[in-house]
Design an enzyme around this catalytic site. Structure first.
Site, short mmCIF file in Angstrom:
data_model
loop_
_atom_site.label_atom_id
_atom_site.label_comp_id
_atom_site.label_asym_id
_atom_site.label_seq_id
_atom_site.Cartn_x
_atom_site.Cartn_y
_atom_site.Cartn_z
N ARG A 69 0.33 -4.19 -12.57
CA ARG A 69 0.19 -5.16 -11.86
C ARG A 69 1.36 -6.65 -11.23
NH1 ARG A 69 -6.22 -3.22 -12.13
NH2 ARG A 69 -5.86 -1.63 -10.57
N ARG A 108 12.94 -26.38 15.89
CA ARG A 108 12.33 -27.11 16.48
C ARG A 108 11.21 -27.80 17.08
NH1 ARG A 108 11.02 -24.34 22.34
NH2 ARG A 108 8.58 -24.54 22.20
N GLN A 136 2.16 -33.42 10.48
CA GLN A 136 1.38 -33.63 9.85
C GLN A 136 0.81 -31.48 9.44
OE1 GLN A 136 -1.16 -36.23 8.37
NE2 GLN A 136 0.05 -37.99 7.80
N GLU A 191 -2.39 -0.40 -5.40
CA GLU A 191 -2.09 -0.37 -7.58
C GLU A 191 -2.86 -1.26 -6.79
OE1 GLU A 191 -0.35 -0.94 -10.00
OE2 GLU A 191 1.17 1.08 -8.95
C1 FAD Z 1 1.32 2.70 2.08
C2 FAD Z 1 0.66 2.88 0.54
C3 FAD Z 1 1.61 3.50 -0.46
C4 FAD Z 1 0.82 3.97 -1.13
N1 FAD Z 1 2.15 4.55 -1.99
C5 FAD Z 1 0.97 5.55 -3.13
C6 FAD Z 1 1.87 6.11 -3.97
O1 FAD Z 1 2.65 6.05 -4.49
N2 FAD Z 1 1.15 7.05 -4.83
C7 FAD Z 1 -0.83 6.87 -4.53
O2 FAD Z 1 -1.18 7.49 -5.61
N3 FAD Z 1 -1.56 6.86 -3.93
C8 FAD Z 1 -0.30 5.30 -3.25
N4 FAD Z 1 -1.20 4.96 -2.04
C9 FAD Z 1 -2.58 4.84 -2.34
C10 FAD Z 1 -3.64 3.08 -2.71
O3 FAD Z 1 -3.43 3.00 -4.02
C11 FAD Z 1 -5.08 3.33 -2.27
O4 FAD Z 1 -4.75 3.51 -0.88
C12 FAD Z 1 -5.37 2.12 -2.55
O5 FAD Z 1 -6.23 2.59 -4.02
C13 FAD Z 1 -7.05 2.06 -2.04
O6 FAD Z 1 -7.53 3.78 -1.89
P1 FAD Z 1 -8.61 3.67 -0.55
O7 FAD Z 1 -7.50 3.80 0.58
O8 FAD Z 1 -9.15 5.08 -0.87
O9 FAD Z 1 -9.33 3.09 -0.19
P2 FAD Z 1 -11.04 3.20 -0.64
O10 FAD Z 1 -11.05 2.97 -2.71
O11 FAD Z 1 -11.83 4.09 -0.10
O12 FAD Z 1 -11.16 1.93 -0.41
C14 FAD Z 1 -11.84 1.01 0.85
C15 FAD Z 1 -12.05 -0.19 0.98
O13 FAD Z 1 -13.88 -0.43 -0.21
C16 FAD Z 1 -13.35 -0.90 -1.50
N5 FAD Z 1 -14.17 -0.46 -2.45
C17 FAD Z 1 -14.06 0.65 -2.68
N6 FAD Z 1 -14.01 0.49 -3.89
C18 FAD Z 1 -15.47 -0.82 -4.39
C19 FAD Z 1 -16.12 -1.79 -5.41
N7 FAD Z 1 -16.53 -1.04 -6.75
N8 FAD Z 1 -17.09 -2.58 -4.96
C20 FAD Z 1 -15.57 -3.30 -3.87
N9 FAD Z 1 -15.16 -3.11 -2.98
C21 FAD Z 1 -14.77 -1.71 -3.08
C22 FAD Z 1 -11.93 -1.13 -1.31
O14 FAD Z 1 -11.63 -2.57 -1.52
C23 FAD Z 1 -11.33 -1.39 0.41
O15 FAD Z 1 -11.65 -2.72 0.77
C24 FAD Z 1 -0.88 3.85 -1.27
C25 FAD Z 1 -1.24 3.70 -0.74
C26 FAD Z 1 -0.70 3.19 0.53
C27 FAD Z 1 -1.46 2.53 2.41
#
Ligand code: FAD
Length: 411
Positions: free
Chosen positions: A270, A295, A306, A391
């Site tokens: 991370r 600017r 400030q 991540e």
């Molecule tokens: C541009 C991009 C590149 C990426 N690249 C890769 C890659 O190369 N390989 C790969 O495998 N993945 C990749 N990812 C995936 C990324 O790691 C996931 O999007 C991420 O882990 C979040 O998962 P999700 O989008 O399903 O969100 P969700 O897990 O559905 O979360 C949605 C919201 O709910 C919150 N939430 C979920 N659970 C909890 C909890 N227990 N407590 C509090 N809050 C919670 C989250 O913090 C978030 O705010 C990528 C994503 C993006 C957008």
């Protein structure tokens, strides 16, 4: 015993300046164009390959820097240039790390060079873990890998999403469920070699930021890979699964311990994402500082107020604090210190939130210009939003930190 120092050594400074030169001369000038095109910047990747930045050797050298600062320093400089292009350059590294972490020496030697291709024919690789119903909750993964013992082949079925370089990669590293009873402990990683039938690209996402980096679904339909593509090999997998079954029994019906372990896996990687965020934040801060000095309003540079100068002071302070957290965690990872307070997650959480905040402040300092695509800070702000999501989201980082500090299964 090495003396404590907060300074980079001469060799590190040399590498940093070389990377900064590439970021300033090659990446930054191309940033706006590739952001608009929303396409992988192949010519820039090729240029990076020519000078040796897009190569396994380069990352290995930084990775084995005994101070731990090689990787964060490299990430900061490249992402200072532009986040979307830099992710296109370092995205292959995600897949390479997946192989380095779990693969045998033979697998490392066979697949990692193929991930990068060669200078005249560069390739990218993808790491596919996330799924439509398994983002933060990796334990909900559904993609299945079933062993066909007669042929010693693994058959993969499922849909991956958000894969950086997904579908355009040569080599895909795919995480799949081999034992559904074990949650995230029942997962294994597989190499899907270039051109394997059954793997296809699904939807390519149109994104808010890092638009030069390709993000897409990857569909796996009866994808057959040889037994040798199971990272780490079958014997090691069987041993690991047996251990996980034992532990699952002693953890009783409460699967929390297993989930905790899964969430902690990325603790050591991370800080690298934190370093990317520091790069974007620093780029926006530098733009804002220069703008504020030149600017003029009310007959004086706006930095004379400030209200503006203090914002810049806060921005810089937070960026430096973020870098220190990132460097601490990277140093801990390299020197084998235990992350007793989830220091890796702390660094990613603080650096990514700082990048979002600082890039928003930069827009404010540039006023109307900050809100246009004539100036880079609006792009940097769009880019910065990814750091609190991938991540592990900020909420998941807080969960990992809180659980680590308290020892309790906080939900
Ligand atoms: C541009 C991009 C590149 C990426 N690249 C890769 C890659 O190369 N390989 C790969 O495998 N993945 C990749 N990812 C995936 C990324 O790691 C996931 O999007 C991420 O882990 C979040 O998962 P999700 O989008 O399903 O969100 P969700 O897990 O559905 O979360 C949605 C919201 O709910 C919150 N939430 C979920 N659970 C909890 C909890 N227990 N407590 C509090 N809050 C919670 C989250 O913090 C978030 O705010 C990528 C994503 C993006 C957008």
């Amino acid at each position: 015993m090495a003396e404590f120092t907060m300074e980079l050594n001469d060799e590190q400074k040399e590498v940093r300046d070389w990377l900064h030169g590439f970021a300033a001369d090659v990446i930054r000038p191309a940033a706006a164009e590739w952001d608009e095109r929303e396409e992988t910047p192949w010519p820039v990747i090729q240029e990076a390959a020519k000078v040796g930045i897009y190569s396994l050797d380069f990352y290995a050298q930084q990775f084995f820097d005994p101070t731990g600062l090689g990787i964060p320093m490299a990430m900061e400089e490249l992402f200072w240039g532009d986040a979307g292009i830099a992710l296109s350059i370092v995205g292959t590294g995600l897949a390479a790390v997946g192989v380095l972490a779990n693969g045998t020496e033979e697998q490392i030697g066979t697949w990692i060079p193929q991930m990068y291709g060669d200078v005249n024919d560069v390739k990218v690789a993808a790491f596919c873990s996330s799924e439509p119903d398994a983002g933060s909750d990796v334990g909900s993964m559904r993609t299945r890998a079933v062993h066909d013992e007669a042929k010693d082949e693994w058959v993969l079925n499922g849909t991956k999403t958000w894969a950086t370089n997904g579908g355009i990669a040569g080599v895909h590293v795919v995480v799949a469920v081999v034992d559904p009873e074990l949650g995230s402990k029942g997962h294994a990683s597989f190499i899907v070699p270039p051109g394997t039938p059954g793997l296809s690209q699904g939807q390519k996402f149109k994104k808010h930021g890092i638009r030069a980096s390709h993000t897409a679904e990857v569909v796996l339909e009866d994808v057959r890979v040889p037994g040798s593509c199971l990272l780490g090999g079958k014997e090691k997998l069987d041993e690991r699964l047996a251990r996980a079954r034992e532990r699952a029994k002693s953890a009783g019906k409460d699967g929390t311990r297993l989930k905790n372990a899964a969430m902690a896996t990325f603790e050591a990687s991370r800080p690298a994402v934190g370093a990317m965020a520091v790069g974007t934040a620093r780029a926006a801060y530098e733009e804002a500082l220069e703008y504020a000095k030149t600017r003029t309003q009310f007959g004086r540079p706006i930095i004379d107020n400030q209200g503006v100068a203090f914002q810049l002071a806060d921005m810089r302070t937070q960026i430096d604090a973020a870098r220190l957290l990132v460097w601490r965690a990277s140093w801990m990872a390299t020197t084998g210190k235990k992350f007793e307070s989830a220091e890796g997650s702390m660094s990613k959480l603080f650096a990514s939130e700082t990048a979002k905040k600082v890039t928003a402040q930069a827009i404010q300092i540039l006023g109307g210009n900050g809100y246009t695509r004539e100036y880079p800070v609006e792009r940097m702000h769009r880019d910065a939003a990814i750091y609190t999501i991938f991540e592990g989201t900020s909420e998941i980082q807080r969960l990992v930190i809180a659980r680590t500090l308290s020892g309790l299964p906080i939900r």
